[in-house]
Design an enzyme around this catalytic site. Sequence first.
Site, mmCIF file in Angstrom:
data_model
loop_
_atom_site.group_PDB
_atom_site.id
_atom_site.type_symbol
_atom_site.label_atom_id
_atom_site.label_comp_id
_atom_site.label_asym_id
_atom_site.label_seq_id
_atom_site.Cartn_x
_atom_site.Cartn_y
_atom_site.Cartn_z
ATOM 1 C CG HIS A 132 75.459 35.207 68.504
ATOM 2 N ND1 HIS A 132 75.623 34.863 67.445
ATOM 3 C CD2 HIS A 132 76.689 35.703 69.095
ATOM 4 C CE1 HIS A 132 76.925 34.842 67.099
ATOM 5 N NE2 HIS A 132 77.443 35.318 68.010
ATOM 6 C CD GLU A 171 70.770 35.583 66.977
ATOM 7 O OE1 GLU A 171 71.233 35.363 65.888
ATOM 8 O OE2 GLU A 171 71.054 36.481 67.621
ATOM 9 C CB CYS A 179 75.845 33.207 63.102
ATOM 10 S SG CYS A 179 75.424 32.404 64.908
ATOM 11 C CB CYS A 228 72.011 32.037 66.382
ATOM 12 S SG CYS A 228 72.886 32.487 67.529
#
Length: 141
Positions: free
Chosen positions: A70, A72, A98, A101
């Site tokens: 992802h 981040e 999510c 993360c």
Amino acid sequence: MKKEKQLRYDLAYLKMAAEWGKLSYCERKKVGAIIVKDRMIISDGYNGTPTGFENACEDEEHYTKWYVLHAEANAILKVAASTQSCKDATLYITLSPCKECSKLIHQAGIVRVVYAEKYKDTSGIDFLEKAGVEVEYLSIG
């Protein structure tokens, strides 16, 4: 006055994150992230496959491959590989984090998250708020 100035910066950084997300090879969703500390961009990231892998994020059935990182996570990992620290930083991201993360964000020491679109599962936001991270939605139009 300070609130108005902060909003201008927040919008600018979120728009930069959106531009960065356009670099993603993912077809289903392009997500961008910028990490800012002391009014300085210390990292950036977008969703995609790990270094050395093919750029395609989806399989033949158009499902996201399990190993896609992802945005981040990519941004936080870049900081980890540098001399910088995420402690007391702000994460600007085009899609709310999510739950996986969100753990990384909290552990990295990020104290504020500004996002432009809500992810279908909001447990990541709930976790961050419980952890004392300031979470803010901001539309970039």
